[in-house]
Motif scaffolding. Structure first.
Motif, PDB file in Angstrom:
ATOM      1  N   VAL A   1       0.865  -1.177   0.000  1.00 42.35           N
ATOM      2  CA  VAL A   1       0.000   0.000   0.000  1.00 42.35           C
ATOM      3  C   VAL A   1       0.901   1.225   0.000  1.00 42.35           C
ATOM      4  N   ALA A   2       0.717   2.087  -0.992  1.00 44.62           N
ATOM      5  CA  ALA A   2       1.524   3.297  -1.105  1.00 44.62           C
ATOM      6  C   ALA A   2       0.782   4.288  -1.989  1.00 44.62           C
ATOM      7  N   GLN A   3       1.307   5.515  -2.024  1.00 46.12           N
ATOM      8  CA  GLN A   3       0.720   6.537  -2.865  1.00 46.12           C
ATOM      9  C   GLN A   3       1.232   6.400  -4.294  1.00 46.12           C
ATOM     10  N   ARG A   4       0.303   6.546  -5.228  1.00 43.25           N
ATOM     11  CA  ARG A   4       0.624   6.473  -6.653  1.00 43.25           C
ATOM     12  C   ARG A   4      -0.175   7.567  -7.355  1.00 43.25           C
ATOM     13  N   ASP A   5       0.526   8.493  -7.966  1.00 43.94           N
ATOM     14  CA  ASP A   5      -0.116   9.649  -8.602  1.00 43.94           C
ATOM     15  C   ASP A   5      -0.989  10.414  -7.611  1.00 43.94           C
ATOM     16  N   GLY A   6      -0.520  10.513  -6.376  1.00 46.78           N
ATOM     17  CA  GLY A   6      -1.234  11.266  -5.361  1.00 46.78           C
ATOM     18  C   GLY A   6      -2.411  10.544  -4.742  1.00 46.78           C
ATOM     19  N   LYS A   7      -2.608   9.269  -5.060  1.00 47.07           N
ATOM     20  CA  LYS A   7      -3.723   8.496  -4.517  1.00 47.07           C
ATOM     21  C   LYS A   7      -3.187   7.258  -3.803  1.00 47.07           C
ATOM     22  N   MET A   8      -3.846   6.913  -2.697  1.00 48.10           N
ATOM     23  CA  MET A   8      -3.472   5.694  -1.990  1.00 48.10           C
ATOM     24  C   MET A   8      -3.926   4.489  -2.809  1.00 48.10           C
ATOM     25  N   CYS A   9      -3.019   3.521  -2.975  1.00 43.57           N
ATOM     26  CA  CYS A   9      -3.310   2.377  -3.832  1.00 43.57           C
ATOM     27  C   CYS A   9      -2.824   1.087  -3.181  1.00 43.57           C
ATOM     28  N   LEU A  10      -3.558   0.020  -3.457  1.00 43.42           N
ATOM     29  CA  LEU A  10      -3.123  -1.336  -3.123  1.00 43.42           C
ATOM     30  C   LEU A  10      -2.574  -1.950  -4.401  1.00 43.42           C
ATOM     31  N   MET A  11      -1.360  -2.499  -4.337  1.00 43.46           N
ATOM     32  CA  MET A  11      -0.700  -2.998  -5.539  1.00 43.46           C
ATOM     33  C   MET A  11      -0.129  -4.388  -5.316  1.00 43.46           C
ATOM     34  N   ILE A  12      -0.262  -5.216  -6.330  1.00 42.70           N
ATOM     35  CA  ILE A  12       0.409  -6.515  -6.385  1.00 42.70           C
ATOM     36  C   ILE A  12       1.102  -6.607  -7.739  1.00 42.70           C
TER      37      ILE A  12
ATOM     38  N   GLN B   1      11.103  -8.056  -4.938  1.00 41.50           N
ATOM     39  CA  GLN B   1      11.882  -7.125  -4.139  1.00 41.50           C
ATOM     40  C   GLN B   1      11.070  -5.853  -3.884  1.00 41.50           C
ATOM     41  N   LEU B   2      11.125  -5.358  -2.628  1.00 42.93           N
ATOM     42  CA  LEU B   2      10.378  -4.170  -2.223  1.00 42.93           C
ATOM     43  C   LEU B   2      11.346  -3.093  -1.737  1.00 42.93           C
ATOM     44  N   ILE B   3      10.940  -1.846  -1.884  1.00 43.42           N
ATOM     45  CA  ILE B   3      11.714  -0.717  -1.380  1.00 43.42           C
ATOM     46  C   ILE B   3      10.784   0.179  -0.571  1.00 43.42           C
ATOM     47  N   PRO B   4      11.281   0.779   0.521  1.00 45.79           N
ATOM     48  CA  PRO B   4      10.431   1.686   1.308  1.00 45.79           C
ATOM     49  C   PRO B   4      10.009   2.898   0.490  1.00 45.79           C
ATOM     50  N   PHE B   5       8.808   3.383   0.787  1.00 42.97           N
ATOM     51  CA  PHE B   5       8.274   4.536   0.071  1.00 42.97           C
ATOM     52  C   PHE B   5       7.507   5.404   1.059  1.00 42.97           C
ATOM     53  N   ASP B   6       7.784   6.710   1.049  1.00 43.53           N
ATOM     54  CA  ASP B   6       7.132   7.617   1.991  1.00 43.53           C
ATOM     55  C   ASP B   6       5.621   7.602   1.784  1.00 43.53           C
ATOM     56  N   THR B   7       4.924   7.160   2.826  1.00 44.58           N
ATOM     57  CA  THR B   7       3.471   7.019   2.763  1.00 44.58           C
ATOM     58  C   THR B   7       2.877   7.486   4.084  1.00 44.58           C
ATOM     59  N   PRO B   8       1.811   8.283   4.066  1.00 46.25           N
ATOM     60  CA  PRO B   8       1.173   8.710   5.324  1.00 46.25           C
ATOM     61  C   PRO B   8       0.709   7.513   6.155  1.00 46.25           C
ATOM     62  N   LEU B   9       0.967   7.569   7.458  1.00 50.85           N
ATOM     63  CA  LEU B   9       0.593   6.484   8.368  1.00 50.85           C
ATOM     64  C   LEU B   9      -0.821   6.704   8.901  1.00 50.85           C
ATOM     65  N   CYS B  10      -1.762   6.770   8.001  1.00 54.19           N
ATOM     66  CA  CYS B  10      -3.169   6.918   8.376  1.00 54.19           C
ATOM     67  C   CYS B  10      -4.016   6.313   7.273  1.00 54.19           C
ATOM     68  N   SER B  11      -5.285   6.149   7.548  1.00 52.57           N
ATOM     69  CA  SER B  11      -6.180   5.561   6.557  1.00 52.57           C
ATOM     70  C   SER B  11      -6.409   6.544   5.419  1.00 52.57           C
ATOM     71  N   PRO B  12      -6.746   6.058   4.232  1.00 52.48           N
ATOM     72  CA  PRO B  12      -7.067   6.970   3.128  1.00 52.48           C
ATOM     73  C   PRO B  12      -8.215   7.916   3.449  1.00 52.48           C
ATOM     74  N   GLN B  13      -9.167   7.463   4.246  1.00 54.09           N
ATOM     75  CA  GLN B  13     -10.275   8.332   4.637  1.00 54.09           C
ATOM     76  C   GLN B  13      -9.781   9.514   5.459  1.00 54.09           C
ATOM     77  N   PHE B  14      -8.923   9.229   6.426  1.00 53.27           N
ATOM     78  CA  PHE B  14      -8.392  10.300   7.279  1.00 53.27           C
ATOM     79  C   PHE B  14      -7.497  11.237   6.467  1.00 53.27           C
ATOM     80  N   LEU B  15      -6.699  10.684   5.546  1.00 56.69           N
ATOM     81  CA  LEU B  15      -5.844  11.508   4.697  1.00 56.69           C
ATOM     82  C   LEU B  15      -6.685  12.412   3.804  1.00 56.69           C
ATOM     83  N   ASN B  16      -7.778  11.889   3.297  1.00 60.90           N
ATOM     84  CA  ASN B  16      -8.649  12.690   2.445  1.00 60.90           C
ATOM     85  C   ASN B  16      -9.295  13.837   3.224  1.00 60.90           C
TER      86      ASN B  16
END
Length: 359
Positions: free
Chosen positions: A194-205, A331-346
């Motif tokens: 879970v990270a931000q992509r194009d300014g939106k929180m996204c779940l990615m596989i 392989q994964l790399i850390p990515f700066d992501t807000p530590l809150c739910s997308p609802q709270f971030l919105n």
């Protein structure tokens, strides 16, 4: 110190000494593990369905009515057992039939004119039955010209043998070609992020098709199962963005918006609230054209917050080719992501916009 308030989706400042802090942390850890360990996956990582059906009406009658699906769904040990039992029963029954023909023709009383020569016991007739099904000709035991039924029965037995072997060999082939095998583990990434992509929180596989089983008409669908509220029976579909076709590893992206089941999920919920995300990939094989389906699941322990997948495709200007490095597939790399739910971030973003407009 700050403590997360689940109901209000915010952090509150609290004060306590070291001993109370240690007791509080240990109690939260014990409650967390006791809660999540009680639940198991609905779909295993290899794609097997983890369900057990009970009190099915006319269960055993349905097994015999649809023997084809029964053979395809039972375990390999029962397939091999059925193969041995059916062939043994065929050998034995046709051996009895040969013995009856010999008895009706008077072989047991005759001394020179036999219907089936060189045998007068059950073992010999069973061996004749085995030779009829497994060899291309007769040797020591065989029917004579006097025995009309002795030549009709081998023809009937050959046809029965073709039917038995064809059905069982076909079942074995289809069972080997079934899509729900350990190959599902090589199609999906081990972790989801879970990270931000194009300014939106996204779940990615990440998904890759090494064998070309689902490369034609590929369709990937996600489902969300919330296990925190009770029985895990409510399944919600998760919308994903179109991704094209599988010529190299691609990332399946789910934008977490207000309609997403993950809208209120925060990093703290990944530790306390058990849920499962099921991923189903369908398509046609580029070699055989056969439809195939692969599936896996990601529980809250398989989802990492604030990470991105390491790029595994790059262009080689020397060879003028795209190079795929499968070592970086998981392989994964850390990515700066807000530590809150997308609802709270919105809600924070909306508050900042309102404050800017007021100024």
């Amino acid at each position: 110190m700050y403590e997360y308030d689940v109901e209000n989706d915010q952090y509150n400042e609290i004060f306590f000494d070291d001993s109370s802090r240690r007791n509080s942390v240990s109690s939260r850890r014990s409650s967390r593990f006791s809660t999540t360990s009680h639940f198991s996956r609905v779909i295993s990582k290899s794609g097997r369905l983890n369900t057990f059906q009970v009190k099915i009406p006319r269960k055993y009658a349905n097994y015999f009515k649809d023997l084809g699906n029964t053979l395809l769904n039972i375990r390999w040990r029962w397939i091999m057992t059925a193969l041995c039992l059916v062939n043994f029963a065929s050998f034995f029954l046709f051996g009895l039939l040969y013995m009856w023909i010999a008895y009706a023709s008077g072989d047991f009383d005759s001394t020179d004119d036999f219907c089936i020569v060189n045998t007068k016991n059950l073992t010999g007739y069973i061996l004749l039955s085995i030779e009829t099904m497994l060899t291309i000709g007769y040797g020591y035991r065989y029917p004579t010209e006097k025995c009309t039924l002795g030549w009709v029965v081998p023809l009937l037995q050959a046809l029965v043998s073709v039917g038995i072997q064809g059905a069982l060999v076909g079942a074995v082939y289809v069972k080997i070609a079934k899509p729900f095998t350990k190959n599902s583990l090589s199609i999906f990434s081990k972790k989801a992020v879970v990270a931000q992509r194009d300014g939106k929180m996204c779940l990615m596989i990440r998904i890759v098709d090494l064998t070309g089983k689902i490369s034609i008409g590929t369709n990937v669908t996600m489902y969300f199962i919330d296990k925190f509220g009770g029985d895990p029976v409510v399944i919600k579909q998760i919308k994903t963005e179109p991704f094209g076709f599988l010529i190299f590893p691609v990332e399946i992206v789910h934008v977490i918006d207000c309609e997403s089941p993950l809208w209120k999920v925060s990093p703290f919920d990944l530790l306390t609230k058990p849920f499962e995300v099921i991923v189903v990939a369908e398509g046609l094989s580029v070699i055989t054209g056969q439809a195939s389906q692969n599936r896996t699941s990601y529980t809250n322990s398989d989802i990492l917050w604030g990470h991105r997948f390491l790029p595994c495709v790059h262009f080689d200007p020397v060879k003028q080719q795209y190079v795929i490095n499968y070592k970086n597939l998981n392989q994964l790399i850390p990515f700066d992501t807000p530590l809150c739910s997308p609802q709270f971030l919105n809600s924070i973003d909306k508050t900042e916009l309102i404050n800017k407009d007021s100024k």
